[in-house]
Write an enzyme that holds these catalytic residues in place. Sequence first.
Site, PDB file in Angstrom:
ATOM      1  N   ASP A   8      -2.306  -8.246   0.785  1.00  0.00           N
ATOM      2  CA  ASP A   8      -3.433  -7.179   0.117  1.00  0.00           C
ATOM      3  C   ASP A   8      -4.452  -7.346   1.221  1.00  0.00           C
ATOM      4  O   ASP A   8      -5.579  -8.754   0.445  1.00  0.00           O
ATOM      5  CB  ASP A   8      -3.707  -6.541  -1.465  1.00  0.00           C
ATOM      6  CG  ASP A   8      -2.673  -6.213  -2.030  1.00  0.00           C
ATOM      7  OD1 ASP A   8      -1.532  -5.823  -2.033  1.00  0.00           O
ATOM      8  OD2 ASP A   8      -3.089  -6.048  -3.355  1.00  0.00           O
ATOM      9  N   ASP A 129       2.592   4.776  -8.383  1.00  0.00           N
ATOM     10  CA  ASP A 129       1.757   3.985  -9.037  1.00  0.00           C
ATOM     11  C   ASP A 129       1.984   4.695 -10.281  1.00  0.00           C
ATOM     12  O   ASP A 129       0.890   5.829 -10.402  1.00  0.00           O
ATOM     13  CB  ASP A 129       0.873   4.059  -8.132  1.00  0.00           C
ATOM     14  CG  ASP A 129       1.709   3.492  -6.764  1.00  0.00           C
ATOM     15  OD1 ASP A 129       2.159   2.668  -6.426  1.00  0.00           O
ATOM     16  OD2 ASP A 129       0.682   3.868  -5.780  1.00  0.00           O
TER      17      ASP A 129
END
EC number: 5.3.1.16
Length: 242
Positions: A8, A129
């Site tokens: 990330d 998600d």
Amino acid sequence: MLIIPAIDIYKSKVVRMETGKKEKIILEFDNPIDLAKYWEKKGAKALHLIDLQSAIDGIDENKNIIREIIKNVSIPVEVGGGYRDKEKIEEAINWGVWRVIVSSILEKDLGYLSDLFSKYKEKIIPSIDWYDGRVGIKGWQDFVEWRNIKDKLDLLRVKEVIFTDISRDGTLRGINVENIKTFLRLHDYDIWIAGGISSIEDIIKIKNIWKETERIKGVIIGRALLEGRINWEEAEDIINAG
């Protein structure tokens, strides 16, 4: 099944955020390119690369880093974070990515999505998600009803998704086995599991679910690998065992 390390990126650094909140940055490393090379050297078969700055803040200042990672490794790279229009998705595909991870764009009308998926279906993977029956979008700052997304995915004949448990992501709390089993029972997708994978025990649990269903493509792991809580070689042995 595959183990895919997650990288990330936020403000040009590798970070881990608890439940995707930028005020809860847990880890920072200076060089995403070096980390990508490290995972390739360890034997990773692919990389999961997320531009959190684009996803959360709408700022695309990490493009050069992403391109450099793709150039500097020979394994497939999937990218996500802020890919909310056709032009940006096409740009990433032209960089040579394995596939583009999408979520917020699934809010668009079916005609727009049909055109996109008919052209690039093998290069796009939806990310579900998940949070309490809803789906996070726009860097997990907004949520929409799952049914609204599912109906479109069914019409688009999507067969494979990433299933991320937002409530567990970056927390090291372990996976929610029941969430995973329920999702698999109620839907026909093959899934990649992300969010909360924190130990070898979690890997074993996921492998056992795979034995029951044969519908888990792999796992995506970030913080637990970075902190050494999961040993790469041991995890690989479990995943590759019969």
